[in-house]
Structures are given as C-alpha cells and as structure tokens.
Design a protein around this motif. Structure first.
Motif, PDB file in Angstrom:
ATOM      1  N   THR A 165      54.304  33.049  29.328  1.00  0.00           N
ATOM      2  CA  THR A 165      53.015  32.631  29.879  1.00  0.00           C
ATOM      3  C   THR A 165      51.807  33.122  29.079  1.00  0.00           C
ATOM      4  O   THR A 165      50.676  33.004  29.541  1.00  0.00           O
ATOM      5  CB  THR A 165      52.885  33.107  31.335  1.00  0.00           C
ATOM      6  OG1 THR A 165      53.063  34.522  31.369  1.00  0.00           O
ATOM      7  CG2 THR A 165      53.931  32.445  32.235  1.00  0.00           C
ATOM      8  N   GLY A 166      52.049  33.674  27.898  1.00  0.00           N
ATOM      9  CA  GLY A 166      50.915  34.141  27.089  1.00  0.00           C
ATOM     10  C   GLY A 166      49.990  33.015  26.677  1.00  0.00           C
ATOM     11  O   GLY A 166      48.782  33.193  26.529  1.00  0.00           O
ATOM     12  N   LYS A 195      47.896  29.666  27.317  1.00  0.00           N
ATOM     13  CA  LYS A 195      47.228  29.243  28.556  1.00  0.00           C
ATOM     14  C   LYS A 195      46.933  27.747  28.604  1.00  0.00           C
ATOM     15  O   LYS A 195      46.933  27.053  27.592  1.00  0.00           O
ATOM     16  CB  LYS A 195      45.913  30.019  28.715  1.00  0.00           C
ATOM     17  CG  LYS A 195      46.054  31.537  28.682  1.00  0.00           C
ATOM     18  CD  LYS A 195      47.038  32.073  29.710  1.00  0.00           C
ATOM     19  CE  LYS A 195      47.127  33.592  29.669  1.00  0.00           C
ATOM     20  NZ  LYS A 195      48.286  34.109  30.374  1.00  0.00           N
ATOM     21  N   ILE A 199      51.753  33.289  20.989  1.00  0.00           N
ATOM     22  CA  ILE A 199      51.093  34.606  20.956  1.00  0.00           C
ATOM     23  C   ILE A 199      52.112  35.729  21.092  1.00  0.00           C
ATOM     24  O   ILE A 199      51.957  36.794  20.487  1.00  0.00           O
ATOM     25  CB  ILE A 199      50.012  34.688  22.070  1.00  0.00           C
ATOM     26  CG1 ILE A 199      49.235  36.014  22.046  1.00  0.00           C
ATOM     27  CG2 ILE A 199      50.599  34.475  23.471  1.00  0.00           C
ATOM     28  CD1 ILE A 199      48.168  36.115  21.025  1.00  0.00           C
ATOM     29  N   GLU A 200      53.186  35.480  21.828  1.00  0.00           N
ATOM     30  CA  GLU A 200      54.200  36.516  22.041  1.00  0.00           C
ATOM     31  C   GLU A 200      54.848  36.955  20.729  1.00  0.00           C
ATOM     32  O   GLU A 200      55.430  38.044  20.659  1.00  0.00           O
ATOM     33  CB  GLU A 200      55.286  36.020  23.010  1.00  0.00           C
ATOM     34  CG  GLU A 200      54.892  36.004  24.485  1.00  0.00           C
ATOM     35  CD  GLU A 200      54.231  34.715  24.945  1.00  0.00           C
ATOM     36  OE1 GLU A 200      53.951  33.844  24.088  1.00  0.00           O
ATOM     37  OE2 GLU A 200      53.963  34.587  26.163  1.00  0.00           O
ATOM     38  N   SER A 227      44.311  34.239  23.786  1.00  0.00           N
ATOM     39  CA  SER A 227      45.588  33.920  23.127  1.00  0.00           C
ATOM     40  C   SER A 227      45.366  32.751  22.176  1.00  0.00           C
ATOM     41  O   SER A 227      45.811  32.772  21.019  1.00  0.00           O
ATOM     42  CB  SER A 227      46.643  33.513  24.161  1.00  0.00           C
ATOM     43  OG  SER A 227      46.979  34.585  24.984  1.00  0.00           O
ATOM     44  N   LYS A 256      45.190  41.618  26.695  1.00  0.00           N
ATOM     45  CA  LYS A 256      44.367  40.442  26.437  1.00  0.00           C
ATOM     46  C   LYS A 256      44.407  40.001  24.975  1.00  0.00           C
ATOM     47  O   LYS A 256      43.818  38.991  24.624  1.00  0.00           O
ATOM     48  CB  LYS A 256      42.927  40.697  26.909  1.00  0.00           C
ATOM     49  CG  LYS A 256      42.830  40.737  28.445  1.00  0.00           C
ATOM     50  CD  LYS A 256      41.433  40.941  28.977  1.00  0.00           C
ATOM     51  CE  LYS A 256      41.447  40.826  30.508  1.00  0.00           C
ATOM     52  NZ  LYS A 256      40.118  41.045  31.105  1.00  0.00           N
ATOM     53  N   VAL A 257      45.077  40.770  24.125  1.00  0.00           N
ATOM     54  CA  VAL A 257      45.280  40.290  22.753  1.00  0.00           C
ATOM     55  C   VAL A 257      46.744  39.977  22.468  1.00  0.00           C
ATOM     56  O   VAL A 257      47.071  39.540  21.360  1.00  0.00           O
ATOM     57  CB  VAL A 257      44.716  41.261  21.682  1.00  0.00           C
ATOM     58  CG1 VAL A 257      43.221  41.482  21.891  1.00  0.00           C
ATOM     59  CG2 VAL A 257      45.462  42.582  21.670  1.00  0.00           C
ATOM     60  N   ASN A 258      47.619  40.199  23.417  1.00  0.00           N
ATOM     61  CA  ASN A 258      49.019  39.834  23.160  1.00  0.00           C
ATOM     62  C   ASN A 258      49.622  38.944  24.248  1.00  0.00           C
ATOM     63  O   ASN A 258      50.818  38.699  24.264  1.00  0.00           O
ATOM     64  CB  ASN A 258      49.881  41.088  22.947  1.00  0.00           C
ATOM     65  CG  ASN A 258      49.972  41.961  24.188  1.00  0.00           C
ATOM     66  OD1 ASN A 258      49.677  41.516  25.294  1.00  0.00           O
ATOM     67  ND2 ASN A 258      50.382  43.198  24.009  1.00  0.00           N
ATOM     68  N   GLY A 259      48.772  38.485  25.144  1.00  0.00           N
ATOM     69  CA  GLY A 259      49.232  37.499  26.116  1.00  0.00           C
ATOM     70  C   GLY A 259      49.984  38.060  27.307  1.00  0.00           C
ATOM     71  O   GLY A 259      50.547  37.305  28.087  1.00  0.00           O
ATOM     72  N   THR A 260      49.981  39.387  27.475  1.00  0.00           N
ATOM     73  CA  THR A 260      50.768  39.930  28.586  1.00  0.00           C
ATOM     74  C   THR A 260      49.960  40.127  29.878  1.00  0.00           C
ATOM     75  O   THR A 260      50.544  40.373  30.928  1.00  0.00           O
ATOM     76  CB  THR A 260      51.415  41.288  28.214  1.00  0.00           C
ATOM     77  OG1 THR A 260      50.382  42.173  27.785  1.00  0.00           O
ATOM     78  CG2 THR A 260      52.452  41.119  27.121  1.00  0.00           C
ATOM     79  N   THR A 261      48.644  40.053  29.808  1.00  0.00           N
ATOM     80  CA  THR A 261      47.835  40.160  31.029  1.00  0.00           C
ATOM     81  C   THR A 261      48.226  39.028  31.974  1.00  0.00           C
ATOM     82  O   THR A 261      48.350  37.880  31.560  1.00  0.00           O
ATOM     83  CB  THR A 261      46.336  40.066  30.678  1.00  0.00           C
ATOM     84  OG1 THR A 261      45.990  41.185  29.878  1.00  0.00           O
ATOM     85  CG2 THR A 261      45.457  40.058  31.937  1.00  0.00           C
ATOM     86  N   ILE A 262      48.400  39.371  33.247  1.00  0.00           N
ATOM     87  CA  ILE A 262      48.813  38.358  34.223  1.00  0.00           C
ATOM     88  C   ILE A 262      47.602  37.836  34.984  1.00  0.00           C
ATOM     89  O   ILE A 262      46.940  38.567  35.720  1.00  0.00           O
ATOM     90  CB  ILE A 262      49.866  38.925  35.206  1.00  0.00           C
ATOM     91  CG1 ILE A 262      51.116  39.385  34.441  1.00  0.00           C
ATOM     92  CG2 ILE A 262      50.243  37.885  36.271  1.00  0.00           C
ATOM     93  CD1 ILE A 262      51.893  38.284  33.738  1.00  0.00           C
ATOM     94  N   ILE A 307      47.473  32.033  37.092  1.00  0.00           N
ATOM     95  CA  ILE A 307      48.329  30.960  36.588  1.00  0.00           C
ATOM     96  C   ILE A 307      49.685  31.481  36.104  1.00  0.00           C
ATOM     97  O   ILE A 307      50.655  30.725  36.015  1.00  0.00           O
ATOM     98  CB  ILE A 307      47.594  30.189  35.453  1.00  0.00           C
ATOM     99  CG1 ILE A 307      48.308  28.880  35.109  1.00  0.00           C
ATOM    100  CG2 ILE A 307      47.426  31.053  34.227  1.00  0.00           C
ATOM    101  CD1 ILE A 307      47.601  28.056  34.028  1.00  0.00           C
ATOM    102  N   ASP A 308      49.749  32.769  35.819  1.00  0.00           N
ATOM    103  CA  ASP A 308      50.980  33.345  35.242  1.00  0.00           C
ATOM    104  C   ASP A 308      51.920  33.933  36.288  1.00  0.00           C
ATOM    105  O   ASP A 308      53.011  34.397  35.944  1.00  0.00           O
ATOM    106  CB  ASP A 308      50.607  34.443  34.240  1.00  0.00           C
ATOM    107  CG  ASP A 308      49.675  33.942  33.160  1.00  0.00           C
ATOM    108  OD1 ASP A 308      49.857  32.785  32.718  1.00  0.00           O
ATOM    109  OD2 ASP A 308      48.762  34.682  32.759  1.00  0.00           O
TER     110      ASP A 308
END
Ligand code: FES
Ligand code: FES
Lengths: 149, 709
Positions: A32-33, A35, A73-74, A101, B206-212, B215-216
């Motif tokens: 989900t990284g 969007k 992004i992952e 991302s 917030k720079v590697n996409g892991t923030t939830i 939508i996640d």
C-alpha cells in the motif's frame, strides 16, 4: 490469470486484464505504499517505475505490465538509505506525506536519467500534485540528491 | 485507580493496565469523567506512558494531517520531561470525551490552528509532573535529596555520587509515588527542545511508504465498496437497477444506503466499475434548478433588500461621515478541499460493536456518525484515527464514517468505502460562496468610515450551532469584525444566505475569503487616497504594534518600495488568525494575460515557535494552498450539480506555478498560537494588489485566472 514482476518477485494474480496496475498492487498484492489520488493520470500519487520509467499506474492496465520490471516505493530501500529518501528527510519535505511516495518515485526516475537536473528540468519532470504545497522543498531535495544516485 | 490523587491535583497515576511503567493521566477541568465509572471513579486518559525500555509514549488527542502535531505535541511534553526525542513514540487517542479539548468545548477537534496553543500548558505540566516523579524515584533509591538530582535526555543524574538511572529503570518505582501538585514549569531559557526541535517524528514512514493512512487499512475479511451519491444536492434514490453493476467481475453485492447505492466488491477497482455501471433514477429534490448564477442572484437580492441582515459589529456612525466614497462588490466562489487522500473509511459492524478506522479530524463526531450508521450506542463504537492524507477542514465532517458503518451493517462484513476523486470533488462541504459589499469614506487622506456587508451561508449553523448568536455566524465574519484595522466609524453586517449547497470548514475559514475583500479594499482606499499601501496600512495599525511590526518586517525583507525588475510588481497583505499574525508580500508579473507569482515573502508571528522548521513548512504550505485557490480554484453549480470532476477541471497548484516562499518567523517567548492556516488568507489579496499595480485593474472576483481571461 496475469503474471507480473513487482520488486523482483513474480506474482500470479486472478484479475481482469484491464484492471489498473495500481489496484492490483494495492488490493491484490497488499503493498500500500503507492497511493491513489485521482485515477486519471493527473496527480502522480500512483507513480511506480515500469522498466525504469516513472509511470502513472492508475491508468496502466495490468496486462501492459506483463514482462516488465515494476518497482514500487517499497523497493527503494528498506532503511531509507536511498539518496532521494535521505534528501527528502534532510530537507524536511513531507507534510501529510500522502503524495510523497509518488513524488519520490518520480524524482528517483528523473535522477536516473539526468544526474544533475536544472531547475527547469525538475519543473518539467515533477508534475505530481502535492496539496500540502511542498514544492519548494521537493526541488531543494532533488538538487541535494543529484549526483548521489 | 487512585481517586484521592485526582482530588489533590490535575494528574493521576495510572496503575495496573500499564504493567511496570509510569503512566500519567491528565484531567482537564470541564471534561466529563468516563461514563462507565458512574462519575465516581475517574477512568483517566493516559497522556504519557514511560515504559521500562525507556520508551515515552505520548497520546495525541489531535490528528496528524501534515501540520505536524505528531511532532509538536511530543516536543512540548518531552521538553519539560527532559526526555530524549529518540525515545518518544506517539499514539492517536481513541474517541472518548476524556480526550476532549476544553478550549473547544470538550470536543475532539483538530482545527482552527488550536492544537499547539490548547496543548501548550497541559502537556508542559504533564511532562514536568512526570519528571518530578522520576526524580523522586531516583532520590528515594539513592537516599538523596531530590533537589540535588538533575535530568537530561531521559536520565536522572546525581552528580555528587556520580550515579545515574534511566527513566525506564525508574518508571516502576515512580508509579508508586504520590503525584505532586503544582510542579514548576521551566522558564523559556531552559527549553532544550521547544524552539529547537525541527526534525519531524513522522518522516521515516512518509519516505518509504509505510505510514498507514485510512486508504491503507486492512481488516481480515474486508471487502471494498464505492457509493453512488445523488449528483444533485439533497437528491435521493428513487429507484435503481443493479443488473449491470452485478455483472462486473469482482462485484459481490449492491445495497442501498441512506445517501445512495453502494457497490461491494473484492477490490477497489471492481467497486468503482460497478458503481459506474449502476442505473439509478434520482428524485432530484428542491435544488434541481440551482446554478451559480441563480445563487449569486439570490445573494444580490439579499444584499440589496437587507433581508435578515444582522449587525455583527458597530462603532461610531459610518453613514453620516462625508468625504470621498469608494464602493465595491466582491464575489467569492465555492471551493473544494481536494485533500490528496480521497475520503474513505473502513468499518466493521457486528452484533453489539462497531469498529471504524478513518482519517478524521473529529473523533467524537466520527463516533456519533458510526453510532447512527450502525444503529448502536456511541459507547459501542470505536474510532481508530489513522494518519490523514490532508485534512484542510474536510475531515471535520464524518459523513464518510456513517456511510461505511451503514454498508458494513448491511452486508455483515468489514468493508472499506473508498471515494473516487470525482466523489470527493462533487460531494464536499465547500468553502461557501460569498458576496461582500464594502463602502469606505476617505477624508483628508484617511479612512474615516467603513461598512462591510457579508452574504454567505453559515456552516456553523449546522456544525457548531452554539457559537451562532442572534443569527450571526462568527466564522462567516472572520477578518471582517476582527480585521486588524482601527477605523473610527465602522459597521459589519451579516446575512445568512441559506441554500442547498453543503458548506463547511476550509483552511482558515472564512478568513480565506473575507481577508481577500478586506485587504483588497484597504488597498483600493490607499490608491484612491494616493498613498503607499504599506504606509496607509501602518497608519491604520497604530493601535496594533504586533501587526504593524510584522507587516514592516515582511515589507523590509521583500524590498518593498525598491525599484522592481521590469514587468514585476509587489502587493502586500496582513491578517490575524486565531491569535497569530501573517503578512505576505508577493512579487507578480503578467505577460499576455499569464499571471506569474515569482516569489513570496511571508512573515509570521505565532508566539513561541515550538518546532521552527514546521512553522516554516506550514507558512509555505498555507501560502501555496491559498495561492492554488486564488489562481484557479472554483466550484460551480449547474442544475443542482457540481460542474467539476477531477484535477483536470478543478485545477490545483503544481510545481511549475509554485513560487519560492521565504519565511520569516518573529522571535518570541509568548505562548504559542497556531500556524497551520494564517498564511492562507493573505496570499490572494497580496497577489491581487500586485495585479492592480501592474495593470490598473482591480480584481474583485476569484479565481484570478478567470477574472483576467
Ligand atoms: S492516482 Fe494515478 S495519477 Fe492520480
Ligand atoms: S505532503 Fe501532503 S499532499 Fe504532498
């Protein structure tokens, strides 16, 4: 059944050919990284690298991603060590962070192609939307990361 | 729980539930004790927990939507605690009146730039009290006088005996000690983090996409849904045919809910496709013929007939003053928020419980919405607040929560209801359109009288009715009644233009529009008087040195009055927003009707800058947000429907049009005031005032790109 390779791993997914890559990656693969922001290739929140090219995947049918190297992004780094991530942290770019991302993937692709982009080249390449208005800092962060990728 | 401790002071210890750590609860006067305690036993809100592993967990009763509270609030607490920021973790508070903000009537609201000012003293007291207890624990262990102990970065030291102990190692003992009352706070010169801590705590994810974000969220067994809502405001489903929707691969169910028809599917995309395939006959209701033109015609009629007009502020007698009269009418459009993350919520309604995960700015109202949607009492509903992909006031509503609960209840499954961007643009709570009629009188080069009539829908009427007194919506009068200028004869009037287009809070409501009127019109008066706009304003600000100094600072930094490059002109504006001041100077050029804002100098005075770089970030963000709207932002209505769809016709600021923004923060040790909004109002008038210098044309309608076309 469609077979795609995301971040070096191949996946078989049972989805219609026309389903956009974004939703396959988010909902089917559970990554989900990346969007969703508009669904019509306007905002860039869904940017992934497809064979190294920054691509808006909300309008890319998954069938067109078959046989290509898809990077999200992952895959950039697990420890925020990628020069673009480092620059983003150093410049304090993210606010809500939701667009970042996509911004980071767009910036990473730009720096792959253009090692030291000028302001104009950055403006040309970085057409992703940020509603928090982090544009100034995105520009500075790209300059900072330039040459390190 | 330790009820006697509460009666002695503001803080109580948390015991039991936290294991071996120290937890401190904070009781705000005016906040109700939890209901299950029957009002006797106080079931406290844990604001800070210190665990044996040294982790300091700060519970946030505010939502993180980009404005930086997840860094700002912990900074305040950690400073008084003398904690190390490396040990600080944050957690979003559940929906519970215990976490209400007394500054906002006990509601849980993240808005109005109130988070930092409202948390400033409570969080400092919490940190100082916890620190005192940790010191007492160490002193007790070592058999020394607590006054001989010092603290730094999460460790208590006793220099004379060369001993030290980490907070984590002391937490269990500290938790057994009485809670001291009235622990003194630091003087500003002793701050180690406040005014210094700039790095945000939420950057990593917030720079590697892991923030939830909302939508996640993934819940086991969850399905996805999209809802077709009435295209006409206030319309309802008359009938629908789901045959085609159900034929879409992946669609599993179609159910009617109170605001439309929901298509349930195995993934988001299938839900979107299914929604597009629905055939719905709408009862379009009373707004089917409404258009932007009809709404402005109504507003003009109201303005002329003074129907329902209320006097919101009045001084002297503006009608009897003679001199040069300047009159103008300003027209402001509806605006959508277009948060980067479209609205969404995930709900799991079961027999007797409803659990919701939602990016929201209003936990208690979200809980109330979940209760309506699930048919359960609020106490049976749990709200998990995720990170927000932008808020800007849109998420002060909880419509998306109610509908998610309704869908989950109907299909008996956890479900994420996801909005498309089109849904988001067309079903917003818009910054209301506005008609403002202004009249000023100049005598001897000074403004001697001013009247300002505002015709604007009141959104407080529904959202915060207790603040609407005598039919006057104080929100609709922001930057009118409280504009920083002292004009001897003054009258501000308000007409609530009630119409069917949903309205709500939009970054710096509704100063975001009224400031454009006030600051453009003051400029009109200055030019009519033949005076320099800066000097003219300063003459009106003699009573308000804070505003005057700030405006002067922005002007100096921007090189006001210096000769500009050919084709470039400057405009300026100043504003007051919930305790903070913002001043902006914009450098603007026009070529072939193409407006370009090259550079913005912003000066802000928000008292103590808790996190200096976040203050700069927010000044930049708020400026760009206001500029985006000023250049191209407008929602128009035709046949009761929003005419815009997505970012291709509701255009927003891109990098190519974003100016460089230089921010100057006034050094201050005053208590902090907010920073998330104050730069949104002044950017549009600053640009408009520059356009006047360049072209001689006074733009009284936004967006500029329309007005100049
Ligand atoms: S979601 Fe793909 S460009 Fe906006
Ligand atoms: S950081 Fe919020 S949209 Fe870009």
């Amino acid at each position: 059944m469609v077979s795609i390779t995301v971040n070096g791993t191949s996946h078989d997914v049972d989805v219609p050919d026309e389903m956009p890559l974004l939703w396959v990656v988010r909902d089917e693969l559970g990554m989900t990284g990346t969007k969703f922001g508009c669904g019509v290739a306007q905002c860039g929140a869904c940017t992934m690298h497809v064979d190294g090219v920054a691509t808006r995947t909300c309008v890319l049918p998954v069938s067109q991603a078959v046989g290509k190297q898809i990077r999200t992004i992952e895959s950039l780094s697990t420890d925020n060590s990628h020069p673009v991530q480092k620059a983003w942290i150093a410049e304090g770019v993210p606010q809500c962070g939701y667009c970042q991302s996509g911004q980071i993937m767009a910036a990473a692709a730009l720096l792959q192609k253009t090692k030291k982009p000028t302001d104009d080249q950055i403006t040309q390449a970085m057409t992703n939307i940020c509603r928090c208005g982090t544009y100034d800092r995105i520009r500075s962060a790209i300059h900072r990361a330039a040459g390190e990728t | 729980m330790d009820a006697p401790a509460l009666s002695r002071g503001t803080f109580i210890r948390l015991t039991g539930a936290l294991g071996a750590g120290l937890g401190l609860a904070l009781s705000f006067p005016g906040c109700a004790p939890s209901s299950q305690s029957g009002g006797k036993e106080f079931s406290p809100n844990a604001w800070v927990r210190i665990a044996p592993d040294d982790t300091v967990t700060v519970v946030l009763n505010k939502s993180e939507m980009g404005q930086g509270v997840a860094t700002g609030l912990p900074t305040i607490l950690a400073d008084e605690l003398d904690a190390s920021m490396n040990h600080v973790r944050t957690e979003f508070a559940p929906a519970d009146p215990k976490y209400g903000d007394p500054g906002l009537g006990g509601d849980m609201i993240t808005g109005g730039s109130t988070s930092i000012p409202d948390s400033w003293l409570p969080l400092r007291h919490a940190g100082a009290t916890a620190r005192a207890m940790l010191v007492a624990a160490a002193a007790k262990q070592w058999g020394v006088d607590p006054a001989t102990c010092t603290t730094r970065e999460g460790v208590v030291y006793h220099q004379p005996s060369n001993r030290s102990a980490s907070y984590g190692s002391l937490a269990a003992t500290a938790a057994t000690l009485p809670v001291p009352a009235n622990v003194p706070l630091k003087t500003p010169d002793k701050f180690t983090l406040i005014g210094k801590q700039s790095r945000r705590l939420d950057l990593t994810g917030k720079v590697n996409g892991t923030t939830i974000y909302g939508i996640d969220v993934k819940v086991p067994g969850m399905v996805y849904a999209a809802i077709a809502r009435s295209p006409v405001f206030g319309g309802r489903v008359k009938s629908f045919d789901a045959t085609k929707a159900k034929a879409v691969p992946g669609v599993t169910d179609v159910v009617q809910v109170s605001n439309g028809v929901a298509v349930v599917a195995k993934n988001t995309w299938a839900a979107f496709q299914g929604k597009n395939a629905l055939q719905i006959v709408w009862d379009e209701g009373p707004n089917a013929k409404v258009s932007t033109a009809s709404l402005f015609a109504d507003a003009e009629r109201l303005a002329k007939t003074h129907q329902g007009e209320r006097i919101a502020a009045s001084r002297g007698n503006p009608d009897s003053i003679s001199g040069t009269v300047v009159q103008a009418v300003y027209r402001g459009p509806f605006l959508a928020h277009a948060t980067m993350e479209p609205m969404n919520a995930t709900a799991d309604v079961r027999a007797g419980s409803c659990e919701v995960w939602a990016p929201n700015q209003v936990q208690l109202r979200a809980r109330a919405a979940a209760a309506i949607g699930s048919g359960l009492p609020p106490e049976s509903c749990t709200i998990h607040t995720t990170y927000l992909g932008g808020g800007f006031g849109r998420r002060l509503e909880a419509d998306y929560v109610q509908e998610a609960a309704e869908v989950s209840k109907a299909i008996k499954s956890p479900v994420k209801v996801m909005w498309t961007r089109e849904d988001d643009i067309q079903h917003d709570f818009y910054r209301p359109m506005s008609l403002n009629v202004v009249r000023g009188v100049l005598s001897g080069g000074d403004v001697t009288a001013l009247t300002h009539q505002v015709v604007q829908k009141s959104w407080y009427r529904d959202w915060w009715p207790q603040l609407v007194k005598n039919g006057i919506d104080p929100g609709a009068m922001e930057e009118v009644t409280d504009a920083p200028y002292a004009i001897p004869n003054f009258r501000a009037t308000y007409i609530d233009h009630d119409h069917g287009i949903t309205a709500g809070s939009w970054r710096a409501p509704n100063a975001n529009w009224n400031c454009f009127v006030t600051e453009s019109f003051v400029d009109e008066l200055a030019h009519t008087a033949g005076k320099d706009p800066l000097a003219f304003r300063l003459a009106l600000l003699k009573h308000n040195p804070r505003a005057a100094n700030l405006l002067t600072l922005a002007a100096q930094k921007a090189g006001w009055g210096r000769k500009q490059q050919a084709g470039v002109a400057q405009g300026l504006a100043v504003t007051f927003w919930n305790g903070s001041y913002g001043a902006i100077v914009a450098d603007v050029s026009m070529q072939d009707k193409m407006l370009k804002v090259h550079r913005v100098v912003a000066a802000v005075d928000c008292g103590t800058a808790v996190n200096p770089d976040i203050v700069v970030q927010q000044a930049q963000s708020a400026t760009n947000f206001g500029l985006s709207a000023a250049l191209t932002g407008k929602i128009t209505i035709k046949n009761g429907r929003v005419e815009q769809n997505n970012f291709y016709d509701y255009t927003v600021l891109h990098m190519a049009d974003a100016p460089s923004i230089e921010v100057h923060v006034v050094p201050s040790t005053a208590a902090p005031t907010g920073i998330g909004e104050v730069c949104t109002p002044p950017i549009a008038p600053a640009v408009g005032n520059a356009i006047f210098v360049l072209t001689g044309k006074r733009v009284r309608q936004l967006p500029f790109n329309d007005a100049l076309a």
